[in-house]
Design a protein around this motif. Structure first.
Motif, PDB file in Angstrom:
ATOM      1  N   VAL A  85       0.835  -1.202   0.000  1.00  0.00           N
ATOM      2  CA  VAL A  85       0.000   0.000   0.000  1.00  0.00           C
ATOM      3  C   VAL A  85       0.872   1.256   0.000  1.00  0.00           C
ATOM      4  O   VAL A  85       0.567   2.240  -0.683  1.00  0.00           O
ATOM      5  CB  VAL A  85      -0.964  -0.005   1.202  1.00  0.00           C
ATOM      6  CG1 VAL A  85      -1.671   1.340   1.334  1.00  0.00           C
ATOM      7  CG2 VAL A  85      -1.987  -1.115   1.054  1.00  0.00           C
ATOM      8  N   ALA A  86       1.973   1.230   0.757  1.00  0.00           N
ATOM      9  CA  ALA A  86       2.884   2.381   0.758  1.00  0.00           C
ATOM     10  C   ALA A  86       3.445   2.630  -0.635  1.00  0.00           C
ATOM     11  O   ALA A  86       3.514   3.782  -1.093  1.00  0.00           O
ATOM     12  CB  ALA A  86       4.015   2.153   1.760  1.00  0.00           C
ATOM     13  N   ALA A  87       3.851   1.558  -1.320  1.00  0.00           N
ATOM     14  CA  ALA A  87       4.382   1.709  -2.673  1.00  0.00           C
ATOM     15  C   ALA A  87       3.314   2.251  -3.625  1.00  0.00           C
ATOM     16  O   ALA A  87       3.592   3.137  -4.448  1.00  0.00           O
ATOM     17  CB  ALA A  87       4.909   0.370  -3.172  1.00  0.00           C
ATOM     18  N   SER A  88       2.097   1.727  -3.528  1.00  0.00           N
ATOM     19  CA  SER A  88       1.011   2.205  -4.387  1.00  0.00           C
ATOM     20  C   SER A  88       0.711   3.673  -4.118  1.00  0.00           C
ATOM     21  O   SER A  88       0.527   4.461  -5.057  1.00  0.00           O
ATOM     22  CB  SER A  88      -0.249   1.361  -4.150  1.00  0.00           C
ATOM     23  OG  SER A  88      -0.010  -0.002  -4.414  1.00  0.00           O
ATOM     24  N   CYS A  89       0.676   4.035  -2.844  1.00  0.00           N
ATOM     25  CA  CYS A  89       0.400   5.420  -2.472  1.00  0.00           C
ATOM     26  C   CYS A  89       1.501   6.354  -2.971  1.00  0.00           C
ATOM     27  O   CYS A  89       1.225   7.420  -3.532  1.00  0.00           O
ATOM     28  CB  CYS A  89       0.258   5.512  -0.954  1.00  0.00           C
ATOM     29  SG  CYS A  89      -0.150   7.161  -0.341  1.00  0.00           S
ATOM     30  N   GLY A  90       2.759   5.954  -2.795  1.00  0.00           N
ATOM     31  CA  GLY A  90       3.870   6.782  -3.252  1.00  0.00           C
ATOM     32  C   GLY A  90       3.847   6.987  -4.751  1.00  0.00           C
ATOM     33  O   GLY A  90       4.050   8.106  -5.245  1.00  0.00           O
ATOM     34  N   ALA A  91       3.597   5.910  -5.508  1.00  0.00           N
ATOM     35  CA  ALA A  91       3.551   6.028  -6.970  1.00  0.00           C
ATOM     36  C   ALA A  91       2.405   6.920  -7.418  1.00  0.00           C
ATOM     37  O   ALA A  91       2.577   7.789  -8.288  1.00  0.00           O
ATOM     38  CB  ALA A  91       3.413   4.632  -7.591  1.00  0.00           C
ATOM     39  N   ALA A  92       1.221   6.727  -6.829  1.00  0.00           N
ATOM     40  CA  ALA A  92       0.055   7.503  -7.238  1.00  0.00           C
ATOM     41  C   ALA A  92       0.217   8.981  -6.920  1.00  0.00           C
ATOM     42  O   ALA A  92      -0.070   9.853  -7.765  1.00  0.00           O
ATOM     43  CB  ALA A  92      -1.195   6.950  -6.550  1.00  0.00           C
ATOM     44  N   LEU A  93       0.682   9.300  -5.715  1.00  0.00           N
ATOM     45  CA  LEU A  93       0.839  10.704  -5.339  1.00  0.00           C
ATOM     46  C   LEU A  93       1.928  11.386  -6.162  1.00  0.00           C
ATOM     47  O   LEU A  93       1.779  12.541  -6.574  1.00  0.00           O
ATOM     48  CB  LEU A  93       1.159  10.810  -3.851  1.00  0.00           C
ATOM     49  CG  LEU A  93       0.045  10.402  -2.884  1.00  0.00           C
ATOM     50  CD1 LEU A  93       0.537  10.532  -1.442  1.00  0.00           C
ATOM     51  CD2 LEU A  93      -1.203  11.240  -3.093  1.00  0.00           C
ATOM     52  N   ALA A  94       3.034  10.677  -6.393  1.00  0.00           N
ATOM     53  CA  ALA A  94       4.138  11.276  -7.151  1.00  0.00           C
ATOM     54  C   ALA A  94       3.731  11.553  -8.597  1.00  0.00           C
ATOM     55  O   ALA A  94       3.997  12.639  -9.134  1.00  0.00           O
ATOM     56  CB  ALA A  94       5.358  10.357  -7.109  1.00  0.00           C
ATOM     57  N   VAL A  95       3.078  10.595  -9.238  1.00  0.00           N
ATOM     58  CA  VAL A  95       2.645  10.796 -10.623  1.00  0.00           C
ATOM     59  C   VAL A  95       1.570  11.877 -10.698  1.00  0.00           C
ATOM     60  O   VAL A  95       1.561  12.689 -11.629  1.00  0.00           O
ATOM     61  CB  VAL A  95       2.142   9.469 -11.222  1.00  0.00           C
ATOM     62  CG1 VAL A  95       1.439   9.703 -12.556  1.00  0.00           C
ATOM     63  CG2 VAL A  95       3.301   8.511 -11.423  1.00  0.00           C
ATOM     64  N   SER A  96       0.684  11.902  -9.708  1.00  0.00           N
ATOM     65  CA  SER A  96      -0.332  12.962  -9.686  1.00  0.00           C
ATOM     66  C   SER A  96       0.328  14.333  -9.621  1.00  0.00           C
ATOM     67  O   SER A  96      -0.100  15.278 -10.304  1.00  0.00           O
ATOM     68  CB  SER A  96      -1.264  12.769  -8.489  1.00  0.00           C
ATOM     69  OG  SER A  96      -2.005  11.575  -8.608  1.00  0.00           O
ATOM     70  N   GLY A  97       1.370  14.464  -8.798  1.00  0.00           N
ATOM     71  CA  GLY A  97       2.082  15.723  -8.718  1.00  0.00           C
ATOM     72  C   GLY A  97       2.748  16.102 -10.028  1.00  0.00           C
ATOM     73  O   GLY A  97       2.677  17.256 -10.466  1.00  0.00           O
ATOM     74  N   ALA A  98       3.378  15.128 -10.690  1.00  0.00           N
ATOM     75  CA  ALA A  98       4.037  15.402 -11.970  1.00  0.00           C
ATOM     76  C   ALA A  98       3.033  15.850 -13.024  1.00  0.00           C
ATOM     77  O   ALA A  98       3.284  16.784 -13.799  1.00  0.00           O
ATOM     78  CB  ALA A  98       4.791  14.155 -12.440  1.00  0.00           C
ATOM     79  N   VAL A  99       1.885  15.187 -13.058  1.00  0.00           N
ATOM     80  CA  VAL A  99       0.866  15.532 -14.045  1.00  0.00           C
ATOM     81  C   VAL A  99       0.305  16.928 -13.785  1.00  0.00           C
ATOM     82  O   VAL A  99       0.164  17.747 -14.707  1.00  0.00           O
ATOM     83  CB  VAL A  99      -0.267  14.485 -14.031  1.00  0.00           C
ATOM     84  CG1 VAL A  99      -1.464  14.965 -14.851  1.00  0.00           C
ATOM     85  CG2 VAL A  99       0.244  13.156 -14.580  1.00  0.00           C
ATOM     86  N   LEU A 100      -0.001  17.242 -12.532  1.00  0.00           N
ATOM     87  CA  LEU A 100      -0.560  18.556 -12.217  1.00  0.00           C
ATOM     88  C   LEU A 100       0.450  19.668 -12.473  1.00  0.00           C
ATOM     89  O   LEU A 100       0.089  20.750 -12.950  1.00  0.00           O
ATOM     90  CB  LEU A 100      -1.026  18.592 -10.763  1.00  0.00           C
ATOM     91  CG  LEU A 100      -2.275  17.763 -10.450  1.00  0.00           C
ATOM     92  CD1 LEU A 100      -2.559  17.770  -8.953  1.00  0.00           C
ATOM     93  CD2 LEU A 100      -3.476  18.282 -11.225  1.00  0.00           C
ATOM     94  N   GLN A 101       1.719  19.421 -12.168  1.00  0.00           N
ATOM     95  CA  GLN A 101       2.740  20.438 -12.418  1.00  0.00           C
ATOM     96  C   GLN A 101       2.865  20.733 -13.907  1.00  0.00           C
ATOM     97  O   GLN A 101       3.068  21.881 -14.309  1.00  0.00           O
ATOM     98  CB  GLN A 101       4.080  19.980 -11.844  1.00  0.00           C
ATOM     99  CG  GLN A 101       4.129  20.026 -10.322  1.00  0.00           C
ATOM    100  CD  GLN A 101       5.314  19.286  -9.746  1.00  0.00           C
ATOM    101  OE1 GLN A 101       6.229  18.877 -10.472  1.00  0.00           O
ATOM    102  NE2 GLN A 101       5.316  19.080  -8.443  1.00  0.00           N
ATOM    103  N   SER A 102       2.746  19.706 -14.732  1.00  0.00           N
ATOM    104  CA  SER A 102       2.834  19.908 -16.178  1.00  0.00           C
ATOM    105  C   SER A 102       1.540  20.488 -16.737  1.00  0.00           C
ATOM    106  O   SER A 102       1.565  21.397 -17.569  1.00  0.00           O
ATOM    107  CB  SER A 102       3.142  18.572 -16.865  1.00  0.00           C
ATOM    108  OG  SER A 102       4.373  18.046 -16.433  1.00  0.00           O
ATOM    109  N   LEU A 103       0.418  19.966 -16.266  1.00  0.00           N
ATOM    110  CA  LEU A 103      -0.873  20.381 -16.801  1.00  0.00           C
ATOM    111  C   LEU A 103      -1.190  21.827 -16.451  1.00  0.00           C
ATOM    112  O   LEU A 103      -1.681  22.599 -17.276  1.00  0.00           O
ATOM    113  CB  LEU A 103      -1.958  19.459 -16.255  1.00  0.00           C
ATOM    114  CG  LEU A 103      -3.292  19.395 -17.000  1.00  0.00           C
ATOM    115  CD1 LEU A 103      -3.088  18.873 -18.412  1.00  0.00           C
ATOM    116  CD2 LEU A 103      -4.262  18.506 -16.241  1.00  0.00           C
ATOM    117  N   LEU A 104      -0.899  22.209 -15.209  1.00  0.00           N
ATOM    118  CA  LEU A 104      -1.190  23.561 -14.749  1.00  0.00           C
ATOM    119  C   LEU A 104      -0.007  24.510 -14.931  1.00  0.00           C
ATOM    120  O   LEU A 104      -0.123  25.700 -14.631  1.00  0.00           O
ATOM    121  CB  LEU A 104      -1.598  23.536 -13.272  1.00  0.00           C
ATOM    122  CG  LEU A 104      -2.787  22.633 -12.927  1.00  0.00           C
ATOM    123  CD1 LEU A 104      -3.094  22.687 -11.442  1.00  0.00           C
ATOM    124  CD2 LEU A 104      -4.011  23.007 -13.738  1.00  0.00           C
TER     125      LEU A 104
END
Length: 358
Positions: A85-104
Motif C-alpha cells: 500500500v505504501a508503494a502504491s500510495c507513493g507512486a500515485a501521489l508522485a505521478v499525480s504531482g508530476a501531471v498537475l505540475q505539467s498540466l497547470l
C-alpha cells in the motif's frame, strides 16, 4: 551488401530500443520488489529474508514450509500488505504531482492542490466523531466522499471564476484549490473542537499526519488497481503532457483536445489522491518533491518522467514507512512527519540548484 546494411540498421535500432525498455522494466520491478522485501524484513522485530520468501511461498503457492506462526503472521498480515500500500500510495501521489505540475504549468502544484486532502480529512472526522452513517460507513469511505465533495466544490468554484478546467482555467483551479483547502480545514478543526473527546482528537490528528498502521490486505486490493490504472492513464497521455509544456494554446494548435485531456487527467489525479488519502491519511511532499527529483534524473519528457516518478515515489514511501516504524523504539511516527522532514530540505536543495542552473 550496402542495401542490406541500410535496411537492417533501423530494425537493429528498434530492437535495441525494445531491449532497453524491457531491461528498464525488469530493473524497476526488481528494485520495487527489493523495497517491499525491506519493508517486510525491517522493523522492531527483524525478520530474515528467507522467512519472508517462505511466507510468500506458503501463502500463495501452498509450499508447506514450517515457520514460526507469529513471524509468518507479522510478515503476511502486517508488513507486506503495508509495504504494498505504501508503494502504491507513493507512486500515485508522485505521478499525480508530476501531471498537475505539467498540466497547470505550476512547479508548486501537488495532489493536495485541489483540496482533496482537506476534504478527505473532513469526511473522516464526520464519520469518526459525529457518527454519520450509523456505523455502516467506514473511515476510509467517509474520507473518500469528503475528498470527492471537495474536488467537486473546487471545480465548480473554478468554473464560476471563469474557466474551470478549460484552457484558460488553470489559474482559477489553483486559487479555488487554496480556498477549498482552507474551508475544509476550518470545518475539520471546528468539528474536532466542538464534538471530539480527547481520545478521538488524538486518533484523528495522528491519522491526519499519515498513518499506515491500519492497512490490511483489503486495502491492497483497492490501492494497487487504482495506482496501476491511474499511472497507466497518465502515461497514455504522455505526448499530450509534453505538448502542454508550451501552454494550452500551443497544445491546441498541435491537435491536442485540450479540454478533454485536462478533464481526464485532473479527474484521474483526483481519484488517485482521494483513494490514497482515504486509506492512509494526508502524506505531504511526495507529490511535490519526487517529480522535481525525477526531472533532474531523466529530463522533462513524460515518456521517461512518469515511469521514473512512479518508481521513485513508490520506493521513497516504502523507505519512509520503514523509518517511521523504527525511528523511535516502541512507537510509530506518522509517516507524513518523515516525508516532511525529508521533503522540505530536499525541495529547498532543488530550488537552490535550479536557480544556479539558470
Amino acid at each position: 551488401m550496402s542495401f542490406f546494411v541500410s535496411d537492417r540498421a533501423p530494425a537493429n535500432r528498434v530492437s535495441g530500443y525494445k531491449r532497453r525498455i524491457v531491461l528498464y522494466c525488469l530493473g524497476a520491478l526488481l528494485l520495487l520488489l527489493v523495497a517491499v522485501a525491506m519493508g517486510a524484513a525491517i522493523g522492531e522485530t527483524a525478520i530474515p529474508l528467507d522467512v519472508i520468501g517462505k511466507t510468500v511461498a506458503n501463502r500463495i503457492f501452498g509450499a508447506g514450509y514450517t515457520l514460526d506462526p507469529i513471524e509468518e503472521g507479522i510478515v503476511w498480515s502486517y508488513r507486506i500488505s503495508r509495504a504494498i500500500v505504501a508503494a502504491s500510495c507513493g507512486a500515485a501521489l508522485a505521478v499525480s504531482g508530476a501531471v498537475l505540475q505539467s498540466l497547470l504549468r505550476n512547479p508548486l502544484a501537488d495532489p493536495y492542490l485541489l483540496g482533496l486532502s482537506a476534504g478527505a480529512s473532513t469526511g473522516a472526522v464526520l464519520v469518526t466523531v459525529i457518527g454519520i452513517g450509523g456505523g455502516m460507513v467506514s473511515l476510509s469511505v467517509g474520507a473518500f466522499w469528503g475528498a470527492a465533495l471537495a474536488f467537486g466544490l473546487v471545480a465548480l468554484l473554478a468554473k464560476a471564476a471563469g474557466g474551470g478546467v478549460s484552457a484558460q482555467g488553470t489559474g482559477q483551479i489553483i486559487l479555488a484549490g487554496i480556498a477549498g483547502s482552507q474551508l475544509f480545514n476550518a470545518l475539520t478543526s471546528f468539528i474536532i473542537t466542538r464534538s471530539a473527546n480527547a481520545e478521538q482528537a488524538r486518533g484523528i490528528m495522528f491519522w491526519l499526519l499519515g498513518n499506515l498502521s491500519g492497512v490490511r490486505w483489503d486495502d491492497v486490493w483497492l490501492a494497487v488497481p487504482v495506482a496501476v490504472g491511474g499511472v497507466a492513464v497518465c502515461i497514455w497521455h504522455m505526448r499530450a503532457l509534453d505538448a502542454f509544456a508550451f501552454g494550452a494554446d500551443s497544445a491546441a494548435s498541435l491537435g491536442i483536445p485540450v479540454r478533454r485531456v485536462q478533464v481526464v487527467l485532473i479527474a484521474i489525479t483526483a481519484l488517485m489522491t482521494a483513494v490514497m488519502v482515504s486509506l492512509v491519511g494526508s502524506i505531504g511532499f511526495v507529490g511535490l518533491v519526487i517529480p522535481h527529483a525525477a526531472r533532474f534524473l531523466v529530463g522533462v519528457r513524460h515518456g521517461r518522467l512518469l515511469p521514473v516518478t512512479a518508481l521513485t515515489g513508490a520506493v521513497f514511501l516504502v523507505i519512509a514507512d520503514i523509518v517511521s516504524r523504527t525511528a523511535i523504539p516502541g512507537q510509530v511516527v506518522p509517516i507524513g512527519v518523515i516525508t516532511a522532514l525529508v521533503g522540505a530540505p530536499g525541495f529547498a536543495l532543488i530550488l537552490i540548484r535550479g536557480r544556479r542552473m539558470r
